[in-house]
Design a protein around this motif. Structure first.
Motif, mmCIF file in Angstrom:
data_model
loop_
_atom_site.group_PDB
_atom_site.id
_atom_site.type_symbol
_atom_site.label_atom_id
_atom_site.label_comp_id
_atom_site.label_asym_id
_atom_site.label_seq_id
_atom_site.Cartn_x
_atom_site.Cartn_y
_atom_site.Cartn_z
ATOM 1 N N CYS A 70 0.790 -1.229 -0.099
ATOM 2 C CA CYS A 70 -0.061 -0.037 0.107
ATOM 3 C C CYS A 70 1.000 1.132 0.033
ATOM 4 C CB CYS A 70 -0.965 0.037 1.161
ATOM 5 S SG CYS A 70 -2.193 1.152 1.304
ATOM 6 N N LYS B 17 0.736 1.838 -9.185
ATOM 7 C CA LYS B 17 0.496 0.443 -9.762
ATOM 8 C C LYS B 17 1.653 0.102 -10.430
ATOM 9 C CE LYS B 17 -1.734 -3.201 -10.801
ATOM 10 N NZ LYS B 17 -2.271 -4.043 -9.664
ATOM 11 N N TYR C 83 2.897 -1.668 -6.386
ATOM 12 C CA TYR C 83 1.711 -1.682 -5.085
ATOM 13 C C TYR C 83 0.551 -2.028 -5.855
ATOM 14 C CZ TYR C 83 4.981 1.486 -2.634
ATOM 15 O OH TYR C 83 6.116 2.016 -2.071
ATOM 16 N N ASN C 84 -0.476 -2.755 -4.841
ATOM 17 C CA ASN C 84 -1.832 -3.033 -5.432
ATOM 18 C C ASN C 84 -2.841 -2.361 -4.635
ATOM 19 O OD1 ASN C 84 -1.550 -4.585 -2.770
ATOM 20 N ND2 ASN C 84 -1.624 -6.447 -3.575
ATOM 21 N N ALA C 85 -2.552 -1.421 -3.763
ATOM 22 C CA ALA C 85 -3.403 -0.977 -3.084
ATOM 23 C C ALA C 85 -2.965 0.436 -2.663
ATOM 24 C CB ALA C 85 -3.676 -1.574 -1.493
ATOM 25 N N ALA D 295 -8.926 4.623 -9.497
ATOM 26 C CA ALA D 295 -8.217 3.729 -8.521
ATOM 27 C C ALA D 295 -8.717 2.155 -8.890
ATOM 28 C CB ALA D 295 -8.376 3.987 -7.019
ATOM 29 N N LEU E 101 -6.312 -0.978 -8.360
ATOM 30 C CA LEU E 101 -5.721 -0.932 -7.195
ATOM 31 C C LEU E 101 -6.917 -1.023 -6.079
ATOM 32 C CD1 LEU E 101 -3.443 2.493 -7.821
ATOM 33 C CD2 LEU E 101 -2.838 0.290 -7.050
#
Length: 100
Positions: free
Chosen positions: A29, A50, A54-56, A88, A93
């Motif tokens: 995150c 992204k 990161y995925n969040a 987002a 994300l």
């Protein structure tokens, strides 16, 4: 491609792991605050987050920014939270939202 979370998905949190639909997930995150960026940069910055792996994102929703005067709320233009959240999602994300 990362799955999105829908209303019918099961999210489980334990001291050992986070599971989404019975699949272990690691959340990577980054913080990104829409109210500190011009709206025209939202998409680019989300895509960069992204691209960096990161995925969040973690985002704070400052109510004093949206309540322009007592009892008057503005969620349009630069304050369009729905559009920020959609962007987002489009960037694949997850969002950890912190209203306050």
């Amino acid at each position: 491609m990362q799955p999105s979370i829908s209303e019918d998905q099961l999210i489980q949190l334990s001291p050992e792991k986070l599971r989404i639909d019975d699949q272990s997930e690691i959340i990577l995150c980054a913080s990104l605050f829409y109210f500190r960026l011009p709206r025209g940069l939202w998409k680019e910055r989300l895509r960069k987050v992204k691209a960096f792996g990161y995925n969040a994102i973690d985002v704070y929703f400052p109510w004093n920014y949206h309540e322009t005067e007592q009892g008057v709320w503005d969620f349009s233009g630069e304050r369009d939270v729905a559009q920020f959240l959609q962007e987002a999602t489009d960037a694949e994300l997850w969002v950890i939202a912190r209203p306050g």
